[in-house]
Design a protein around this motif. Structure first.
Motif, PDB file in Angstrom:
ATOM      1  N   THR A 217      -0.207 -13.251  25.850  1.00 24.88           N
ATOM      2  CA  THR A 217       0.606 -13.235  25.259  1.00 24.88           C
ATOM      3  C   THR A 217       0.239 -12.420  24.056  1.00 24.88           C
ATOM      4  O   THR A 217       1.402 -11.675  23.770  1.00 24.88           O
ATOM      5  N   ILE A 218      -0.248 -12.836  22.811  1.00 23.39           N
ATOM      6  CA  ILE A 218      -0.594 -12.445  21.688  1.00 23.39           C
ATOM      7  C   ILE A 218      -1.125 -11.216  21.496  1.00 23.39           C
ATOM      8  O   ILE A 218      -0.411  -9.907  21.247  1.00 23.39           O
ATOM      9  N   ALA A 219      -2.070 -10.352  22.353  1.00 21.96           N
ATOM     10  CA  ALA A 219      -2.726  -8.987  23.135  1.00 21.96           C
ATOM     11  C   ALA A 219      -1.355  -8.293  23.211  1.00 21.96           C
ATOM     12  O   ALA A 219      -0.921  -7.038  22.908  1.00 21.96           O
ATOM     13  N   ILE A 220      -0.508  -8.645  24.137  1.00 20.85           N
ATOM     14  CA  ILE A 220       0.684  -7.597  24.956  1.00 20.85           C
ATOM     15  C   ILE A 220       1.540  -7.910  23.479  1.00 20.85           C
ATOM     16  O   ILE A 220       2.077  -6.501  23.216  1.00 20.85           O
ATOM     17  N   GLY A 221       1.620  -8.699  22.610  1.00 24.26           N
ATOM     18  CA  GLY A 221       3.360  -8.826  21.740  1.00 24.26           C
ATOM     19  C   GLY A 221       2.380  -8.120  20.856  1.00 24.26           C
ATOM     20  O   GLY A 221       3.356  -6.645  20.107  1.00 24.26           O
ATOM     21  N   SER A 222       0.944  -7.726  20.133  1.00 26.84           N
ATOM     22  CA  SER A 222       0.984  -7.027  18.918  1.00 26.84           C
ATOM     23  C   SER A 222       0.888  -5.718  19.504  1.00 26.84           C
ATOM     24  O   SER A 222       0.985  -4.789  18.734  1.00 26.84           O
ATOM     25  N   GLY A 223       0.365  -4.850  21.008  1.00 25.85           N
ATOM     26  CA  GLY A 223       0.441  -3.971  21.524  1.00 25.85           C
ATOM     27  C   GLY A 223       2.250  -2.988  20.814  1.00 25.85           C
ATOM     28  O   GLY A 223       1.699  -1.978  20.894  1.00 25.85           O
ATOM     29  N   GLY A 224       2.983  -4.080  20.942  1.00 28.64           N
ATOM     30  CA  GLY A 224       4.434  -2.577  21.022  1.00 28.64           C
ATOM     31  C   GLY A 224       4.483  -2.002  21.777  1.00 28.64           C
ATOM     32  O   GLY A 224       4.057  -1.794  22.620  1.00 28.64           O
ATOM     33  N   VAL A 225       5.347  -0.201  21.572  1.00 29.41           N
ATOM     34  CA  VAL A 225       5.483   0.706  22.112  1.00 29.41           C
ATOM     35  C   VAL A 225       4.354   1.320  22.094  1.00 29.41           C
ATOM     36  O   VAL A 225       3.873   1.624  23.573  1.00 29.41           O
ATOM     37  N   LEU A 226       3.694   1.448  21.531  1.00 31.85           N
ATOM     38  CA  LEU A 226       2.288   3.284  21.576  1.00 31.85           C
ATOM     39  C   LEU A 226       1.204   2.104  21.766  1.00 31.85           C
ATOM     40  O   LEU A 226       0.027   3.131  21.896  1.00 31.85           O
ATOM     41  N   GLY A 227       0.755   0.820  21.470  1.00 32.41           N
ATOM     42  CA  GLY A 227       0.339   0.141  20.922  1.00 32.41           C
ATOM     43  C   GLY A 227      -1.335   0.318  20.190  1.00 32.41           C
ATOM     44  O   GLY A 227      -0.929   1.502  19.022  1.00 32.41           O
ATOM     45  N   LYS A 228      -1.828  -0.100  19.889  1.00 30.10           N
ATOM     46  CA  LYS A 228      -3.204  -0.404  18.531  1.00 30.10           C
ATOM     47  C   LYS A 228      -4.495   1.370  18.341  1.00 30.10           C
ATOM     48  O   LYS A 228      -4.816   1.428  17.977  1.00 30.10           O
ATOM     49  N   GLY A 229      -4.424   1.647  19.793  1.00 31.49           N
ATOM     50  CA  GLY A 229      -4.990   2.315  20.119  1.00 31.49           C
ATOM     51  C   GLY A 229      -5.991   2.434  20.698  1.00 31.49           C
ATOM     52  O   GLY A 229      -6.849   1.352  20.286  1.00 31.49           O
ATOM     53  N   TRP A 230      -6.592   3.160  21.246  1.00 32.97           N
ATOM     54  CA  TRP A 230      -8.152   2.819  22.383  1.00 32.97           C
ATOM     55  C   TRP A 230      -8.976   2.530  21.702  1.00 32.97           C
ATOM     56  O   TRP A 230     -10.131   2.692  20.675  1.00 32.97           O
ATOM     57  N   ARG A 231      -9.549   1.641  22.263  1.00 29.70           N
ATOM     58  CA  ARG A 231     -10.770   0.849  21.602  1.00 29.70           C
ATOM     59  C   ARG A 231     -10.816  -0.039  20.146  1.00 29.70           C
ATOM     60  O   ARG A 231     -11.835  -0.668  19.183  1.00 29.70           O
ATOM     61  N   ASP A 232      -8.836  -0.007  19.485  1.00 30.66           N
ATOM     62  CA  ASP A 232      -9.049  -0.550  18.738  1.00 30.66           C
ATOM     63  C   ASP A 232      -8.002  -1.597  18.449  1.00 30.66           C
ATOM     64  O   ASP A 232      -7.452  -2.823  17.563  1.00 30.66           O
ATOM     65  N   GLY A 233      -8.300  -2.254  19.665  1.00 31.34           N
ATOM     66  CA  GLY A 233      -7.847  -3.819  20.211  1.00 31.34           C
ATOM     67  C   GLY A 233      -8.201  -5.060  19.590  1.00 31.34           C
ATOM     68  O   GLY A 233      -9.400  -5.242  19.172  1.00 31.34           O
ATOM     69  N   SER A 254      -2.650  -3.607  27.396  1.00 27.61           N
ATOM     70  CA  SER A 254      -1.085  -3.779  27.048  1.00 27.61           C
ATOM     71  C   SER A 254      -1.076  -3.628  25.136  1.00 27.61           C
ATOM     72  O   SER A 254      -0.739  -2.304  24.127  1.00 27.61           O
ATOM     73  N   GLU A 255      -2.307  -4.303  24.327  1.00 27.90           N
ATOM     74  CA  GLU A 255      -2.667  -4.251  23.498  1.00 27.90           C
ATOM     75  C   GLU A 255      -2.963  -3.387  22.627  1.00 27.90           C
ATOM     76  O   GLU A 255      -2.867  -2.173  21.858  1.00 27.90           O
ATOM     77  N   GLU A 256      -3.871  -1.853  23.477  1.00 29.85           N
ATOM     78  CA  GLU A 256      -4.745  -0.849  23.366  1.00 29.85           C
ATOM     79  C   GLU A 256      -3.442   0.393  23.111  1.00 29.85           C
ATOM     80  O   GLU A 256      -3.257   1.502  23.144  1.00 29.85           O
ATOM     81  N   LEU A 257      -2.912   0.459  24.348  1.00 31.18           N
ATOM     82  CA  LEU A 257      -1.858   1.880  25.096  1.00 31.18           C
ATOM     83  C   LEU A 257      -0.463   1.432  24.974  1.00 31.18           C
ATOM     84  O   LEU A 257      -0.223   2.059  25.201  1.00 31.18           O
ATOM     85  N   GLY A 258      -0.576   0.074  24.894  1.00 32.80           N
ATOM     86  CA  GLY A 258       1.452  -0.333  24.226  1.00 32.80           C
ATOM     87  C   GLY A 258       2.084  -0.477  25.873  1.00 32.80           C
ATOM     88  O   GLY A 258       1.311  -0.476  27.203  1.00 32.80           O
TER      89      GLY A 258
END
Length: 351
Positions: A217-233, A254-258
């Motif tokens: 759930t932390i990973a899902i929530g931290s990605g937001g709408v657009l995500g952190k970027g591929w391989r940047d999770g 969810s974290e990387e692509l949002g």
């Protein structure tokens, strides 16, 4: 192919060292899909009963002679390799029930649905004994879809749904009383009880059974709408997220692509399911309609259970994200399902 392409992209991020093995798995799965797609549905019809009987015999053999690994007896050593017969039942079960209802077409009665329920209950009970709740759930759902599409009355469905809702409500209301350590839940192993109780309150065991749910759930929530970027999770690449290449790969996406990436996956699955239901609706006979409908809904069940599990609204039962999670067995099973749908569609075109 869009789903498999996304799977390769995310595997490069979540676990690049497994890319070669997954490429081999994908090649085997696509070959199996092509082989099944090239067969007419009439041949699949002739395989239904032998395949079901073989699956039941192998499940009994697992119970008697199977290898125990991590507290579960799921594998059977046949000399040259180990097999997991429960995976065979994901395809054999809908095949068998579609064959049975085809034989009873035009004269269906209540006892026919009872016989179908018994045919379904036998392998499900054997799989639960291993224990393997996730696979048992998938085999059970595949059979129930066939029974429903065959014309099961709502008068029989509604009471079961009501009992399930009452049971879930009781668990939520009396959670503090029934989740005490010394209380046994009838019909369930201790680890299954712990999974349900941890789902209700992950913070009760944050470093143990609740760890997966909390980190997911932390990973899902931290990605937001657009995500952190591929391989940047960060949850993924700092090793906070367990099983990131298998059951919890949706959390990586969810974290990387949002939210955008997750919506894209949902659209791909919706297109696949819609196409499968169209094939089922236009199938030329009852066997093909029931089989296509059940196979299609298996994809829905895989996706629904995995997404609910990763989001923390369903217990963790070890169901992979269809055609995206790492692994060969589930990928081959799902591609076989796609091959069956292609076979049925090909029959309609030839007709």
């Amino acid at each position: 192919m869009g789903i498999l392409g996304l799977a390769a992209l995310m595997m490069l991020s979540a676990s690049p060292e497994r890319m070669e093995a997954q490429a081999i798995n994908t090649g085997v799965a696509l070959s199996a899909m092509w082989l099944v797609a090239s067969q007419p549905p009439q041949r699949l019809h002739s395989f239904a009963l032998p395949l079901y009987l073989l699956g039941v015999v192998l499940l009994i053999a697992v119970k008697l002679f199977g290898e125990v690994s991590k507290g579960a007896q799921r594998w059977l050593d046949i000399g040259i390799t180990r097999i997991q017969p429960s995976e065979l039942m994901k395809i054999a079960m809908p095949l068998m029930l579609a064959w049975y209802f085809q034989k009873r077409e035009g004269s269906l009665q209540v006892r026919d649905f009872l016989v179908a329920a018994l045919l379904l209950a036998m392998p499900v009970a054997l799989i639960l004994k291993q224990p393997d709740l996730g696979t048992a759930l998938l085999v059970l759902s595949s059979g129930l879809f066939v029974i429903y599409f065959a014309g099961l009355s709502w008068k029989l469905i509604v009471p079961v749904v009501m009992l399930a809702l009452i049971g879930v409500s009781a668990i939520l209301v009396y959670q503090q009383d029934i989740c005490v350590p010394d209380l046994k839940w009838p019909g369930l192993h201790d680890y299954q009880k712990h999974r349900v109780c941890t789902l209700l309150d992950p913070s009760s065991d944050p470093r143990g059974k609740g760890f997966h749910t909390i980190q997911s759930t932390i990973a899902i929530g931290s990605g937001g709408v657009l995500g952190k970027g591929w391989r940047d999770g960060t949850q993924t690449h700092l090793d906070f997220l367990p099983e990131r290449h298998t059951d919890f790969i949706l959390a990586v996406i969810s974290e990387e692509l949002g939210l955008i990436g997750v919506i894209g996956i949902l659209l791909l699955y919706c297109l696949l399911i819609a196409r499968g239901l169209m094939i089922a609706a236009n199938a030329p006979n009852l066997f093909s309609r029931l089989l296509a409908g059940a196979i299609t809904m298996i994809f829905f069940t895989y996706a629904f259970v995995n997404m609910g599990m990763v989001a923390g609204i369903l217990p963790i039962v070890g169901v992979p994200l269809p055609m995206i999670s790492y692994g060969g067995t589930a990928l081959v099973t799902l591609c076989l399902g796609c091959g069956i749908l292609m076979s049925i569609q090909g029959q309609r075109r030839r007709a």
